[in-house]
Design an enzyme around this catalytic site. Structure first.
Site, PDB file in Angstrom:
ATOM      1  N   GLN A  11      -9.003   1.747   2.364  1.00  0.00           N
ATOM      2  CA  GLN A  11      -8.336   1.587   3.659  1.00  0.00           C
ATOM      3  C   GLN A  11      -7.927   2.918   4.272  1.00  0.00           C
ATOM      4  O   GLN A  11      -8.201   3.178   5.447  1.00  0.00           O
ATOM      5  CB  GLN A  11      -7.103   0.688   3.518  1.00  0.00           C
ATOM      6  CG  GLN A  11      -6.379   0.537   4.851  1.00  0.00           C
ATOM      7  CD  GLN A  11      -5.407  -0.629   4.873  1.00  0.00           C
ATOM      8  OE1 GLN A  11      -5.246  -1.328   3.876  1.00  0.00           O
ATOM      9  NE2 GLN A  11      -4.770  -0.848   5.989  1.00  0.00           N
ATOM     10  N   GLU A  71     -12.917  -4.472   0.073  1.00  0.00           N
ATOM     11  CA  GLU A  71     -12.627  -5.728   0.768  1.00  0.00           C
ATOM     12  C   GLU A  71     -12.903  -5.524   2.251  1.00  0.00           C
ATOM     13  O   GLU A  71     -12.849  -4.408   2.752  1.00  0.00           O
ATOM     14  CB  GLU A  71     -11.188  -6.175   0.483  1.00  0.00           C
ATOM     15  CG  GLU A  71     -10.120  -5.186   0.875  1.00  0.00           C
ATOM     16  CD  GLU A  71      -9.422  -5.610   2.137  1.00  0.00           C
ATOM     17  OE1 GLU A  71      -9.236  -6.811   2.339  1.00  0.00           O
ATOM     18  OE2 GLU A  71      -9.086  -4.733   2.934  1.00  0.00           O
ATOM     19  N   SER A 140      -7.483   7.858  -0.456  1.00  0.00           N
ATOM     20  CA  SER A 140      -6.103   8.045  -0.879  1.00  0.00           C
ATOM     21  C   SER A 140      -6.071   8.077  -2.402  1.00  0.00           C
ATOM     22  O   SER A 140      -6.974   7.572  -3.059  1.00  0.00           O
ATOM     23  CB  SER A 140      -5.238   6.901  -0.376  1.00  0.00           C
ATOM     24  OG  SER A 140      -5.672   5.703  -0.970  1.00  0.00           O
ATOM     25  N   GLY A 144      -6.364   1.333  -5.056  1.00  0.00           N
ATOM     26  CA  GLY A 144      -7.309   1.065  -6.136  1.00  0.00           C
ATOM     27  C   GLY A 144      -8.698   1.548  -5.785  1.00  0.00           C
ATOM     28  O   GLY A 144      -9.368   2.205  -6.585  1.00  0.00           O
ATOM     29  N   THR A 145      -9.147   1.238  -4.554  1.00  0.00           N
ATOM     30  CA  THR A 145     -10.478   1.679  -4.131  1.00  0.00           C
ATOM     31  C   THR A 145     -10.472   3.191  -3.946  1.00  0.00           C
ATOM     32  O   THR A 145     -11.369   3.893  -4.410  1.00  0.00           O
ATOM     33  CB  THR A 145     -10.870   0.996  -2.804  1.00  0.00           C
ATOM     34  OG1 THR A 145     -10.649  -0.400  -2.928  1.00  0.00           O
ATOM     35  CG2 THR A 145     -12.321   1.246  -2.474  1.00  0.00           C
ATOM     36  N   THR A 179       3.707   2.935  -1.169  1.00  0.00           N
ATOM     37  CA  THR A 179       3.071   1.688  -0.746  1.00  0.00           C
ATOM     38  C   THR A 179       2.692   0.849  -1.954  1.00  0.00           C
ATOM     39  O   THR A 179       2.348  -0.309  -1.805  1.00  0.00           O
ATOM     40  CB  THR A 179       1.801   1.973   0.064  1.00  0.00           C
ATOM     41  OG1 THR A 179       0.978   2.840  -0.705  1.00  0.00           O
ATOM     42  CG2 THR A 179       2.128   2.644   1.377  1.00  0.00           C
ATOM     43  N   ASN A 206       1.693  11.677   3.109  1.00  0.00           N
ATOM     44  CA  ASN A 206       2.125  10.905   4.277  1.00  0.00           C
ATOM     45  C   ASN A 206       3.529  11.259   4.725  1.00  0.00           C
ATOM     46  O   ASN A 206       3.818  11.305   5.906  1.00  0.00           O
ATOM     47  CB  ASN A 206       2.064   9.405   3.983  1.00  0.00           C
ATOM     48  CG  ASN A 206       0.697   8.832   4.304  1.00  0.00           C
ATOM     49  OD1 ASN A 206      -0.079   9.457   5.015  1.00  0.00           O
ATOM     50  ND2 ASN A 206       0.405   7.659   3.787  1.00  0.00           N
ATOM     51  N   GLU A 254     -18.236  28.677   2.268  1.00  0.00           N
ATOM     52  CA  GLU A 254     -17.349  29.825   2.433  1.00  0.00           C
ATOM     53  C   GLU A 254     -15.912  29.474   2.087  1.00  0.00           C
ATOM     54  O   GLU A 254     -15.167  30.301   1.585  1.00  0.00           O
ATOM     55  CB  GLU A 254     -17.394  30.298   3.888  1.00  0.00           C
ATOM     56  CG  GLU A 254     -18.118  31.600   4.061  1.00  0.00           C
ATOM     57  CD  GLU A 254     -18.197  32.002   5.524  1.00  0.00           C
ATOM     58  OE1 GLU A 254     -17.222  32.576   6.013  1.00  0.00           O
ATOM     59  OE2 GLU A 254     -19.214  31.730   6.159  1.00  0.00           O
TER      60      GLU A 254
END
Length: 449
Positions: A11, A71, A140, A144-145, A179, A206, A254
């Site tokens: 996401q 997903e 991120s 999980g993904t 999160t 973040n 570079e």
């Protein structure tokens, strides 16, 4: 040509991808349907922007990018959004069930079902390139993904495209806001797995971006769109030299050559200036000296850490817009006299400078003011070890009680992987410590590398 393929995972990666491609299209005058009215030569591969866009026979410009999520909901927004015609449907790859914030699901169980399809699509993009330069991977650490699938992908990319550079843009879990409870696990597992496969990783935290939005742009409650637009400006500054012709152009390789003194120490800190709202910009000069100084303010950094407590190993200043080398040299000279900036003693104060005459573009209706010039500083500093230390501490608190570990083991991981990853992180912290230590103490430190 020196093409770059962008890969947006999970996401966070996909949403940052949306912001980045929106900005690239504005910068190059490409419409949401991929047409480029200003570009009269159809099929001419000599323009710099072709590093990021490929051109079809019909004169449509297609991003060299792949969006992957386990997903469908986030990528469905791309499929139905403003830029739905920009991407080839095969570039948007989705699975059926998500990784549920679980590294093991992203890396082992669910990830392995989709990895071959993703590599196949990447292969198709790579085949369209005349001289592929490398990959930019956006993800991120906490998801999980983003953690599991990215590390699997990086391993496979190393096998398939051994020598090509792989740069990461990673969203680091914010120190205060979280999160997901298991962010520290995912982050440390992915960092450990990816460490040897990534050439350079720009971390973005973040919370640091929230603070910049609140403080500099007066947005009381920043949304992810606000954050991503700011992040996309930084990514755009880093990649501008690949997409435009400039006076002092900087190439992907570079960056690595100038920012990475040892293979493992490849986490530069990004700082961007000026981040300023239109109301304020109207009353300010924002000279080269001012924006250069702003880069050395911890408040403008993308990761919460304090370089005044660390030492700089390398520093790269990427200017864009109305900037001449004379002003840059003057600004750097002033900074060197300040002495608040400490370099490691084995690296004399080297500043690498890139200048690009394309002024910064802003998204209409966005928060950032249209300015004449901007600068993005990439610095490799030992202070970033603070970020690792914070994460490791959180990992230790949970792992001491083996909290949540059964979710990972249930997906086919072994507990040993946790301790192995944690040891690797401890070694990374130690590496940073040794790099910052004065070299006079002993000359036998060079054997590790």
């Amino acid at each position: 040509m020196r093409e770059c393929i962008s890969i947006h995972v999970g996401q966070a990666g996909v949403q940052i991808g949306n912001a980045c491609w929106e900005l690239y299209c504005l910068e190059h005058g490409i419409q949401p349907d991929g047409q480029m009215p200003s570009d009269k030569t159809i099929g001419g591969g000599d323009d710099s922007f072709n590093t990021f866009f490929s051109e079809t026979g019909a004169g449509k410009h297609v991003p060299r990018a792949v969006f992957v999520d386990l997903e469908p909901t986030v990528i469905d927004e791309v499929r139905t959004g403003t830029y739905r015609q920009l991407f080839h449907p095969e570039q948007l790859i989705t699975g059926k069930e998500d990784a549920a914030n679980n590294y093991a699901r992203g890396h082992y169980t669910i990830g392995k079902e989709i990895i071959d399809l993703v590599l196949d699509r990447i292969r198709k993009l790579a085949d369209q390139c005349t001289g592929l330069q490398g990959f930019l991977v956006f993800h991120s650490f906490g998801g999980g993904t983003g953690s599991g699938f990215t590390s699997l992908l990086m391993e496979r990319l190393s096998v398939d495209y051994g020598k090509k550079s792989k740069l990461e843009f990673s969203i680091y879990p914010a120190p205060q806001v979280s999160t997901a409870v298991v962010e520290p696990y995912n982050s440390i597992l992915t960092t450990h797995t990816t460490l040897e496969h990534s050439d350079c990783a720009f971390m973005v935290d973040n919370e640091a971006i929230y603070d910049i939005c609140r403080r500099n742009l007066d947005i009381e409650r920043p949304t992810y769109t606000n954050l991503n637009r700011l992040i996309s400006q930084i990514v755009s500054s880093i990649t501008a030299s690949l997409r435009f012709d400039g006076a002092l152009n900087v190439d992907l390789t570079e960056f690595q050559t100038n920012l990475v003194p040892y293979p493992r120490i490849h986490f530069p800190l990004a700082t961007y200036a000026p981040v300023i709202s239109a109301e304020k910009a109207y009353h300010e000069q924002l000279t080269v000296a001012e924006i250069t100084n702003a880069c050395f303010e911890p408040a403008n950094q993308m990761v919460k850490c304090d370089p005044r407590h660390g030492k700089y190993m390398a520093c790269c200043l990427l200017y864009r817009g109305d900037v001449v080398p004379k002003d840059v040299n003057a600004a750097i000279a002033t900074i060197k006299t300040k002495r608040t900036i400490q370099f490691v003693d084995w690296c004399p104060t080297g500043f690498k400078v890139g200048i690009n005459y394309q002024p910064p573009t802003v998204v209409p209706g966005g928060d950032l003011a249209k300015v004449q010039r901007a600068v993005c500083m990439l610095s490799n500093t030992t202070a970033i070890a603070e970020a690792w230390a914070r994460l490791d501490h959180k990992f230790d608190l949970m792992y001491a009680k083996r909290a949540f570990v059964h979710w990972y083991v249930g997906e086919g991981m072994e507990e040993g992987e946790f301790s192995e990853a944690r040891e690797d992180m401890a070694a990374l912290e130690k590496d940073y410590e040794e790099v910052g230590a004065d070299s006079a103490e002993g000359d036998d430190e060079g054997e590790e590398y």
